[in-house]
Design an enzyme around this catalytic site. Structure first.
Site, PDB file in Angstrom:
ATOM      1  N   ARG A  96      -7.572  -0.659   1.376  1.00 16.86           N
ATOM      2  CA  ARG A  96      -8.123  -1.926   0.887  1.00 16.86           C
ATOM      3  C   ARG A  96      -8.621  -1.794  -0.542  1.00 16.86           C
ATOM      4  O   ARG A  96      -8.628  -2.772  -1.288  1.00 16.86           O
ATOM      5  CB  ARG A  96      -9.226  -2.405   1.847  1.00 16.86           C
ATOM      6  CG  ARG A  96     -10.413  -1.502   1.921  1.00 16.86           C
ATOM      7  CD  ARG A  96     -11.268  -1.750   3.162  1.00 16.86           C
ATOM      8  NE  ARG A  96     -10.649  -1.235   4.389  1.00 16.86           N
ATOM      9  CZ  ARG A  96     -11.173  -1.358   5.605  1.00 16.86           C
ATOM     10  NH1 ARG A  96     -12.330  -1.984   5.776  1.00 16.86           N
ATOM     11  NH2 ARG A  96     -10.555  -0.866   6.665  1.00 16.86           N
ATOM     12  N   ASP A 150      -2.529  10.251   3.492  1.00 18.56           N
ATOM     13  CA  ASP A 150      -3.917   9.842   3.711  1.00 18.56           C
ATOM     14  C   ASP A 150      -4.624  10.876   4.590  1.00 18.56           C
ATOM     15  O   ASP A 150      -4.526  10.836   5.814  1.00 18.56           O
ATOM     16  CB  ASP A 150      -3.952   8.458   4.378  1.00 18.56           C
ATOM     17  CG  ASP A 150      -5.378   7.967   4.608  1.00 18.56           C
ATOM     18  OD1 ASP A 150      -6.317   8.575   4.049  1.00 18.56           O
ATOM     19  OD2 ASP A 150      -5.536   6.960   5.340  1.00 18.56           O
ATOM     20  N   ASP A 193     -11.993   7.005   4.061  1.00 16.25           N
ATOM     21  CA  ASP A 193     -10.753   6.810   4.813  1.00 16.25           C
ATOM     22  C   ASP A 193     -10.352   5.329   4.860  1.00 16.25           C
ATOM     23  O   ASP A 193      -9.239   4.998   5.255  1.00 16.25           O
ATOM     24  CB  ASP A 193     -10.925   7.367   6.238  1.00 16.25           C
ATOM     25  CG  ASP A 193      -9.597   7.569   6.950  1.00 16.25           C
ATOM     26  OD1 ASP A 193      -8.546   7.493   6.276  1.00 16.25           O
ATOM     27  OD2 ASP A 193      -9.615   7.804   8.170  1.00 16.25           O
ATOM     28  N   LYS A 220       0.860  -1.192   0.000  1.00 20.34           N
ATOM     29  CA  LYS A 220       0.000   0.000   0.000  1.00 20.34           C
ATOM     30  C   LYS A 220       0.892   1.236   0.000  1.00 20.34           C
ATOM     31  O   LYS A 220       1.679   1.436   0.919  1.00 20.34           O
ATOM     32  CB  LYS A 220      -0.905  -0.002   1.239  1.00 20.34           C
ATOM     33  CG  LYS A 220      -1.634   1.335   1.487  1.00 20.34           C
ATOM     34  CD  LYS A 220      -2.509   1.283   2.750  1.00 20.34           C
ATOM     35  CE  LYS A 220      -3.133   2.653   3.063  1.00 20.34           C
ATOM     36  NZ  LYS A 220      -3.933   2.646   4.300  1.00 20.34           N
ATOM     37  N   LYS A 253      -9.917  12.965   8.210  1.00 18.18           N
ATOM     38  CA  LYS A 253      -9.393  12.620   9.527  1.00 18.18           C
ATOM     39  C   LYS A 253      -9.331  13.862  10.415  1.00 18.18           C
ATOM     40  O   LYS A 253      -9.213  14.972   9.915  1.00 18.18           O
ATOM     41  CB  LYS A 253      -7.960  12.075   9.385  1.00 18.18           C
ATOM     42  CG  LYS A 253      -7.854  10.694   8.784  1.00 18.18           C
ATOM     43  CD  LYS A 253      -6.403  10.254   8.702  1.00 18.18           C
ATOM     44  CE  LYS A 253      -6.262   8.858   8.132  1.00 18.18           C
ATOM     45  NZ  LYS A 253      -6.835   7.807   8.975  1.00 18.18           N
TER      46      LYS A 253
HETATM   47  N1  BES Z   1      -3.996   4.709   6.994  1.00 17.74           N
HETATM   48  C1  BES Z   1      -5.071   4.418   7.863  1.00 17.74           C
HETATM   49  C2  BES Z   1      -4.697   3.455   8.979  1.00 17.74           C
HETATM   50  C3  BES Z   1      -3.639   3.920   9.951  1.00 17.74           C
HETATM   51  C4  BES Z   1      -3.995   4.418  11.188  1.00 17.74           C
HETATM   52  C5  BES Z   1      -2.302   3.776   9.662  1.00 17.74           C
HETATM   53  C6  BES Z   1      -3.042   4.793  12.092  1.00 17.74           C
HETATM   54  C7  BES Z   1      -1.330   4.161  10.568  1.00 17.74           C
HETATM   55  C8  BES Z   1      -1.701   4.662  11.793  1.00 17.74           C
HETATM   56  C9  BES Z   1      -6.246   3.812   7.093  1.00 17.74           C
HETATM   57  O1  BES Z   1      -6.356   4.192   5.777  1.00 17.74           O
HETATM   58  C10 BES Z   1      -7.476   4.211   7.798  1.00 17.74           C
HETATM   59  O2  BES Z   1      -7.721   5.384   7.882  1.00 17.74           O
HETATM   60  N2  BES Z   1      -8.218   3.248   8.298  1.00 17.74           N
HETATM   61  C11 BES Z   1      -9.414   3.534   9.019  1.00 17.74           C
HETATM   62  C12 BES Z   1     -10.436   2.498   8.648  1.00 17.74           C
HETATM   63  C13 BES Z   1     -11.819   2.810   9.120  1.00 17.74           C
HETATM   64  C14 BES Z   1     -12.354   4.027   8.388  1.00 17.74           C
HETATM   65  C15 BES Z   1     -12.682   1.619   8.878  1.00 17.74           C
HETATM   66  C16 BES Z   1      -9.093   3.458  10.510  1.00 17.74           C
HETATM   67  O3  BES Z   1      -8.237   2.638  10.901  1.00 17.74           O
HETATM   68  O4  BES Z   1      -9.630   4.253  11.260  1.00 17.74           O
HETATM   69 ZN    ZN Z   2      -4.561   4.790   4.820  1.00 23.34          ZN
HETATM   70 ZN    ZN Z   3      -7.448   6.010   5.528  1.00 24.54          ZN
END
Ligand code: BES
Ligand code: ZN
Ligand code: ZN
Length: 507
Positions: A358, A277, A354, A272, A284
C-alpha cells in the site's frame, strides 16, 4: 504457444490426430454421421461400447480408426453446445490440449455441424488451447531430450504442435490474432511471476519491461534519483533496505496509428511489483516465505495487459504504471514507528513494514493523477493475506469508488474466467487507519484486513476519479490447476483487463 491455423470445413484433414465434437444427446449430428459412414460404422460401435454420452469434457479416443488417414481420433463431449460461452470454449480448448499425448506434433479440430457455435467459438477454443500449452520449465535441466528416460527426475515437456481448425467460417486468422496477443500477455505475466527473485530483481524486471518497446509500447524508467526528486518517499522507503535499487516504470500505449481515440484521457493500470517480500523488519515466518517471489504479480499483470493491447493494436489509450522494489530487512531498512511523507504530502506512520504494498501504491496513485490524465485508475496487487481468508482462490477482491467501473470489471472477469467479488468501502472502515502521530497508519488491526488496505489506497484517490482495486493475492499465485493453467502463476488480470478495455473503452 501452438502453431494454430484455420481452414474451411470443405478442406481435407491431414494430421495424425483428428478431433471431433459431440454434443450431449446429439450424437447423430450430420458430421458425426458422415464420419461414422466413412468408418464403416466403427464410430457408432465405439460410442456404444464406451457408453459415451457427449457429456462436457468427457472424451472417447479411438486409435488407428478404420477408414481414416489419422492415427488417432478424439471425440470430445461438449454437453449442451447451445449454451457454451467463449469462456466455456476456452476451457474446452485447454482440456483438449491436456488430452493429447505430449509428443503429438499435429492435430485437426473439426468445428462443423454443432448447434450454437459462432465464429467466436473456434477462436476461444484456440485461446484456451494456447493458455494450457504454457509451461515454466526453464530451470529443469533434465527435461525432455529423453522423453522415455527412466530417470524419475526427467519430466517431459509439451512438444511443439501444429493445430488446424476446420470451420464454416474458414478465415478466422484475423480474429485469432487478437486472442494470440492476449495469450502472449498472459504468458509474459506468468513468466514474470514464476521467475525466482534472485533472477527477477527490480533492475531485471525493468529490463524486461524495456523489451516491450519491441511491440510498440513507449517505456519510461524512473530511477531512485528521479523518484527522490518527485518526493515518492513511501515507495522508496519500502526498497531502502535492499541492495537492489527501486524503479518505477511507465508503459504507454496511445492506440494504433490513426486509431487513437480523440480524448486525451487514459485507462491507467497500476501494479504492485514487490520482487520479494520478506516482510522487512516486521519479518515474515520462514514457512512459505518462498511464495513471496510472486508479490510482483500486480506489476506482471499490468505488463501482460499492456503487451496484449499493443500486440492487438487496440484502439484505446492505456498506461501501465508499476513500482518495482524489494522489501528486505537490513541496517538501512525502514522500521516500525517511522513516519513517511508520501508524494501526496500525506504522512504515514509505519506500524508494520510487511504492509508495504500500500505504501508504494500510494505514491503511484499520486503519480498517476498528477501526470497521466486518468479516465480511470485500476490498482492490481497481491496486497493482503486476508483476501485469501475471505475469498480463497476463486475470486479476486474488488473495491471501487465507482459503481459503473465495478460492474464493468465484474462482467469482464466473469466472461474471461477471472472472476472478482466486490467488497465494501466506507467511512467506518476508513477510521480504522487513523493514526495518533501522522495522517494515517499503514495497518488497521486484525479485522477486515483487505478492506482497511483498500481504504488506505482510497486516501490517495482524488474525489471524482473513478478507481477500482483488485486484491489478487489469492488468484495470481500458488494457483490451483485448471483447464487453462497448470503453472504456479495464473496470469490473473491480463484477460480481465484486456476484455474490460475491448468491451467498454474501445471504439
Ligand atoms: N504480500 C503480502 C500479502 C500476501 C499474502 C500476498 C499472501 C500473497 C499471499 C503483503 O505485503 C502482506 O504481507 N500483507 C500483510 C498485511 C498485514 C501486515 C497488515 C498480511 O496480509 O499479512
Ligand atoms: Zn507484499
Ligand atoms: Zn508484506
Amino acid at each position: 504457444m501452438a502453431n494454430i491455423s484455420f481452414a474451411p470445413s470443405s478442406a481435407e484433414p491431414q494430421s495424425t490426430t483428428v478431433i471431433y465434437f459431440a454434443a450431449e444427446g446429439a450424437m447423430a449430428s450430420k458430421s458425426l454421421q458422415t464420419l461414422d459412414a466413412r468408418m464403416g460404422g466403427a464410430l457408432t460401435r465405439a460410442i456404444e461400447v464406451a457408453d459415451f454420452k457427449g457429456k462436457r469434457k468427457s472424451t472417447l479416443e479411438l486409435l488407428a480408426p478404420h477408414g481414416l488417414r489419422a492415427a488417432r481420433l478424439l471425440l470430445a463431449g461438449v454437453g449442451d453446445a447451445k449454451t457454451l460461452t467463449r469462456r466455456d470454449w476456452a476451457e474446452i480448448g485447454g482440456a483438449i490440449r491436456s488430452k493429447l499425448p505430449k509428443k503429438t506434433q499435429d492435430a485437426d479440430v473439426i468445428f462443423t455441424g454443432l448447434d450454437g457455435v459462432t465464429e467466436e467459438s473456434p477462436v476461444a477454443f484456440a485461446l484456451g488451447f494456447n493458455l494450457r500449452s504454457y509451461e515454466f520449465k526453464k530451470y529443469k535441466t533434465k527435461a525432455s531430450s529423453k522423453p522415455d528416460s527412466e530417470d524419475p527426475q526427467a519430466e517431459s515437456e509439451l512438444g511443439p504442435i501444429r493445430l488446424t481448425i476446420y470451420s464454416d467460417w474458414g478465415e478466422l486468422a484475423q480474429r485469432f490474432q487478437k486472442e494470440e496477443a492476449v495469450a502472449s500477455g498472459v504468458y509474459l505475466a506468468r513468466d514474470l511471476v514464476n521467475e525466482p527473485a534472485n533472477i527477477l530483481t527490480p533492475p531485471e524486471f525493468s529490463n524486461r519491461l524495456r523489451e516491450l518497446e519491441a511491440v510498440g509500447l513507449t517505456v519510461e524508467v524512473l530511477d531512485e534519483q528521479a523518484l527522490k526528486s518527485l518526493g515518492m518517499n513511501a515507495l522508496l522507503a519500502v526498497g531502502q533496505g535492499s541492495s537492489q535499487p527501486s524503479y518505477v516504470v511507465v508503459l504507454r500505449w496511445n492506440g494504433s496509428p490513426g486509431g487513437a481515440p480523440k480524448d486525451e484521457t487514459n485507462l491507467v493500470f497500476i501494479g504492485k511489483g514487490v520482487c520479494f517480500d520478506t516482510g522487512g523488519i516486521s519479518i515474515k515466518p520462514a514457512q512459505g516465505m518462498e511464495e513471496m517471489k510472486g508479490d510482483m504479480a500486480g506489476a506482471a499483470a499490468v505488463a501482460g495487459v499492456m503487451k496484449a493491447l499493443a500486440l492487438r493494436k487496440a484502439p484505446v489509450r492505456a498506461i501501465g504504471l508499476v513500482g518495482l522494489v524489494e522489501n528486505m530487512p537490513s541496517g538501512t531498512a525502514f522500521r516500525p514507528g517511522d513516519v513517511l511523507v508520501s508524494a501526496s504530502g500525506q504522512t504515514i506512520e509505519v506500524l508494520n513494514t510487511d504492509a508495504e504494498g500500500r505504501l508504494l501504491l500510494a505514491d503511484l496513485l499520486w503519480y498517476a493523477q498528477t501526470f497521466l490524465h486518468p479516465k480511470c485508475l485500476i490498482t492490481l496487487a497481491t496486497l493482503t493475506g486476508a483476501i485469501l481468508v475471505a475469498l480463497g482462490k476463486e475470486n479476486a477482491g474488488l473495491f471501487a469508488n465507482d459503481d459503473e467501473l465495478a460492474s464493468r470489471i465484474i462482467e469482464a472477469g466473469a466472461e474471461t474466467g477471472e472472476p472478482a467479488w466486490r467488497l465494501p468501502l466506507s467511512q467506518k472502515y476508513d477510521k480504522m487507519i487513523n493514526s495518533k502521530v501522522a495522517d494515517m497508519k499503514n495497518i488497521g488491526g486484525r479485522d477486515a484486513g483487505s478492506i482497511t488496505a483498500a481504504q488506505f489506497l482510497q486516501r490517495f484517490v482524488r474525489p471524482g476519479t473513478p478507481w477500482a482495486h483488485l486484491d489478487i493475492a489469492g488468484t495470481a499465485m500458488a494457483s490451483p490447476a485448471t483447464d487453462v493453467n497448470q503453472s504456479w502463476a495464473s496470469g490473473y488480470g491480463v484477460r480481465l483487463l484486456d476484455r474490460l478495455s475491448e468491451k467498454f473503452y474501445e471504439r
